[in-house]
Design a protein around this motif. Structure first.
Motif, PDB file in Angstrom:
ATOM      1  N   ILE A  95       0.829  -1.203   0.000  1.00 17.32           N
ATOM      2  CA  ILE A  95       0.000   0.000   0.000  1.00 17.32           C
ATOM      3  C   ILE A  95       0.861   1.250   0.000  1.00 17.32           C
ATOM      4  CG2 ILE A  95      -1.657   1.332   1.362  1.00 17.32           C
ATOM      5  CD1 ILE A  95      -2.914  -1.285   2.238  1.00 17.32           C
ATOM      6  N   ALA A  96       1.941   1.230   0.801  1.00 14.24           N
ATOM      7  CA  ALA A  96       2.843   2.390   0.837  1.00 14.24           C
ATOM      8  C   ALA A  96       3.463   2.647  -0.528  1.00 14.24           C
ATOM      9  CB  ALA A  96       3.928   2.173   1.884  1.00 14.24           C
ATOM     10  N   ALA A  97       3.886   1.570  -1.196  1.00 12.27           N
ATOM     11  CA  ALA A  97       4.476   1.736  -2.522  1.00 12.27           C
ATOM     12  C   ALA A  97       3.446   2.200  -3.539  1.00 12.27           C
ATOM     13  CB  ALA A  97       5.095   0.408  -2.977  1.00 12.27           C
ATOM     14  N   GLN A 106       9.569   3.393  -6.117  1.00 13.21           N
ATOM     15  CA  GLN A 106      10.764   2.762  -6.661  1.00 13.21           C
ATOM     16  C   GLN A 106      11.707   2.292  -5.564  1.00 13.21           C
ATOM     17  OE1 GLN A 106      11.368   1.920  -9.885  1.00 13.21           O
ATOM     18  NE2 GLN A 106       9.231   2.564 -10.138  1.00 13.21           N
ATOM     19  N   GLY A 107      11.816   3.078  -4.498  1.00 12.75           N
ATOM     20  CA  GLY A 107      12.699   2.700  -3.400  1.00 12.75           C
ATOM     21  C   GLY A 107      12.261   1.401  -2.737  1.00 12.75           C
ATOM     22  N   LEU A 108      10.960   1.293  -2.446  1.00 15.52           N
ATOM     23  CA  LEU A 108      10.455   0.084  -1.803  1.00 15.52           C
ATOM     24  C   LEU A 108      10.508  -1.122  -2.739  1.00 15.52           C
ATOM     25  CD1 LEU A 108       7.338   1.454   0.145  1.00 15.52           C
ATOM     26  CD2 LEU A 108       9.469   0.593   1.108  1.00 15.52           C
ATOM     27  N   LEU A 109      10.090  -0.933  -3.976  1.00 12.91           N
ATOM     28  CA  LEU A 109      10.053  -2.059  -4.903  1.00 12.91           C
ATOM     29  C   LEU A 109      11.448  -2.586  -5.221  1.00 12.91           C
ATOM     30  CD1 LEU A 109       7.240  -1.033  -7.411  1.00 12.91           C
ATOM     31  CD2 LEU A 109       7.101  -2.570  -5.451  1.00 12.91           C
ATOM     32  N   ARG A 110      12.388  -1.673  -5.429  1.00 12.41           N
ATOM     33  CA  ARG A 110      13.753  -2.140  -5.737  1.00 12.41           C
ATOM     34  C   ARG A 110      14.377  -2.839  -4.538  1.00 12.41           C
ATOM     35  NH1 ARG A 110      11.662  -0.424  -9.595  1.00 12.41           N
ATOM     36  NH2 ARG A 110      11.006  -2.589  -9.434  1.00 12.41           N
TER      37      ARG A 110
END
Length: 280
Positions: A95-97, A106-110
């Motif tokens: 949810i945050a991403a 992008q920071g969370l997914l990477r």
């Protein structure tokens, strides 16, 4: 027309079997015929069907049936708790991403991709190796393994609905990010994530047993299916029917939860939601 729950016998049987397994686990002190830690050297490696020992005894003369029943506690905790933790954490990250800005997304997914790039088994072993062997190490290691997959599912669902008109209306009416996430997004994302998470239980049970088999999870003399399999391994050639029983239980429980998860996935899929296959 989508079949009702009563019209899906496979789902009903899976639910019933899962509930029966959980009930058996809770009632282990009442159901198990013997103390799982009590053994006798005079009763070592008795074959299944021996009087007083339906499934035989292990190398220390302990009743295998009693140990399998008691082992369900550690094994199911090692399978269910990591899925629960991964569901909560993965949903929050997804949810945050999905609702955050481009940089947050992008920071969370990477960061999650770094963990997801490793094969699940190797990642679980790597994390468990850094910790003291025990049930806590199993839970933490598997939570790390499962969270990226759950977060991906949550993010995909948020991305699907984040441009919906009702969300735009909520933003215009002054709803903050937290209110938007809790009141508008979470009710839509939660059912999808929960159904996907149910498909991970069988995988988590196998991983937990594997860690114990390698000496990185629950350690003897505590009864646990993977640890029992390791203890009975030397008797595989001489007493195979005794030695393979923990493996058969692991297989059956994994198939049970995989079937349950797959039927739930199909029912949700009939409503239009798209869920990825479990590949970890």
């Amino acid at each position: 027309m989508k079949p009702t729950l009563r019209q899906d016998p496979v789902l009903l049987l899976s639910l019933g079997a899962a509930l029966l397994l959980l009930l058996l686990t809770v009632a282990a002190p009442l159901v198990a015929p013997y103390d799982p830690a009590a053994g006798s050297l005079d009763s070592r490696l008795l074959d299944p069907g021996t009087a007083g020992h339906l499934l035989g005894t292990d190398g220390q003369g302990r009743d295998v049936l009693s140990r399998l029943i008691w082992a369900a506690r550690s094994s199911l905790v090692g399978g269910l708790v990591p899925v629960l933790l991964a569901t909560v954490l993965g949903t929050l990250l997804g949810i945050a991403a999905g609702l955050g800005g481009r940089l947050t997304e992008q920071g969370l997914l990477r960061s999650l991709d770094v963990l997801y790039a490793f094969p699940g088994v190797l990642l679980a072993i790597a994390v468990a190796t850094l910790l003291r062997p025990g049930l806590g190490a199993t839970v933490l290691a598997l939570s790390v393994v499962l969270t990226p997959a759950v977060a991906r599912v949550g993010f995909t669902e948020v991305r699907r609905i984040r441009t919906a008109e009702y969300l735009e209306a909520a933003r215009v009416s002054g709803a903050g990010a937290l209110e938007l996430a809790v009141r508008q997004v979470l009710p839509v994302v939660a059912p999808v994530v929960l159904v996907y998470a149910s498909s991970l239980v069988g995988l988590a049970v196998v991983y937990a047993a594997g860690l114990s088999f390698l000496g990185l999870g629950v350690a003897p003399p505590t009864a646990e299916w993977g640890a029992m399999l390791d203890e009975l391994r030397p008797a595989l050639l001489t007493h195979p029917w005794v030695a393979v029983q923990p493996a058969v239980v692991i297989l059956l429980v994994s198939v049970l939860f995989n079937t349950l998860g797959e039927r739930l996935r199909r029912r949700l899929g009939d409503s239009g939601a798209q869920l990825p296959a479990v590949t970890r």
